[in-house]
Design a protein around this motif. Sequence first.
Motif, PDB file in Angstrom:
ATOM      1  N   LYS A 294       4.422  10.552 -24.849  1.00 56.05           N
ATOM      2  CA  LYS A 294       3.095   9.995 -24.489  1.00 56.05           C
ATOM      3  C   LYS A 294       2.320   9.652 -25.672  1.00 56.05           C
ATOM      4  O   LYS A 294       1.315   8.817 -25.656  1.00 56.05           O
ATOM      5  N   TYR A 298      -3.006  11.712 -26.302  1.00 53.95           N
ATOM      6  CA  TYR A 298      -3.090  11.339 -25.122  1.00 53.95           C
ATOM      7  C   TYR A 298      -3.607  12.522 -24.237  1.00 53.95           C
ATOM      8  O   TYR A 298      -3.541  13.545 -24.505  1.00 53.95           O
ATOM      9  N   ASP A 300      -4.766  13.369 -20.092  1.00 58.38           N
ATOM     10  CA  ASP A 300      -4.400  13.359 -18.624  1.00 58.38           C
ATOM     11  C   ASP A 300      -5.033  13.977 -17.963  1.00 58.38           C
ATOM     12  O   ASP A 300      -6.276  14.957 -17.960  1.00 58.38           O
TER      13      ASP A 300
END
Length: 339
Positions: A294, A298, A300
């Motif tokens: 990813k 990154y 989430d």
Amino acid sequence: MRTLKFVKYLLAASIVGLSGVPASVVAQESKDVTFVVANPSAINIIPVAVAMGEGYFAEQGLNVNVEALNGSGAVLQALTAGQGQIGNPAAGPFLGARARGIDITFIYRLNPNSSLSMVVKEEAATQKPEELKGKVIGIGTADGAEASFARSIFGDLGMEEGKDYSFLVVGDGGLATAGFMRGDIDAYVAATSDAAILNSRGLKLRNITPERFRVFFGNGFAAMADYIEKNPDVIEGFGKAVVKGAHFAADPANIDKVIDHAATVNPQEGEDRAFSKALIEQIVVRQTPFDTAKGYGYQDLEAWQAWQESLVSSGEMKEPLPDLNAIYTNRFVEAWNSK
């Protein structure tokens, strides 16, 4: 805890020139960026220090001036006042700022891993915390964050203090070495610096912290929303240089140069090179993405939800934000990680 002096440092054309970047490129295309950080340690932002020393920012047409402030609150104030363009606040204070209506965006998760971890000796048979039933867990202080962290892990497993496990206060860092060597403790809850000290003294450790407790990530990069929209080229270039710096720092063959870059930024961090090496190794682990596919930086939603739930339950936030998706962006991640 090692105390570091206040540091202010500048990536100047004279330093950039050492990296082989043509001075004409810097002069014609460079954009000034003030990067405000929460403390003076260069090792905590080692990809940035490497990007400075290796000339990666100059390759992106950036002249980066980095200023060390006193904590995340000061970083957020500087960004809000326009005294810095990019900063590295911690997630908790950042969420607090968003709750106060400050239009700031988290752009890069620098430290995916929690700053606390439950560790055992590398050669120990223990693979998971539940295997520590009946064992002794070393902590630095009886009422510190490490005790709460351990209780949360064991509580999630249905294990009770005094019944299924016990704590032993052994102190921080080096003091824990003796606890392990004497067999007084079977595991230890360590901060990043503690693990570095233990490793520097020849005690190799293995992290057994459950995945869900590693999501309480540390400091990252943030910028005001209007600055991002007006200067996407700066955000993209800054991130590209940082990711390149992260890859350089993660290569063990580069460790001496990485220490040199940190020492250029903060001379104190070059005084004990063995300790700096151990700390950098821990920081690299902490800053490596859970899923490298990813990409570096990154973010989430689940990790942000975990942080928000913790802050709301503790009373540090009165209520959840209306839309967590709006507080962060992965818009530049693909470009940052492209070859």
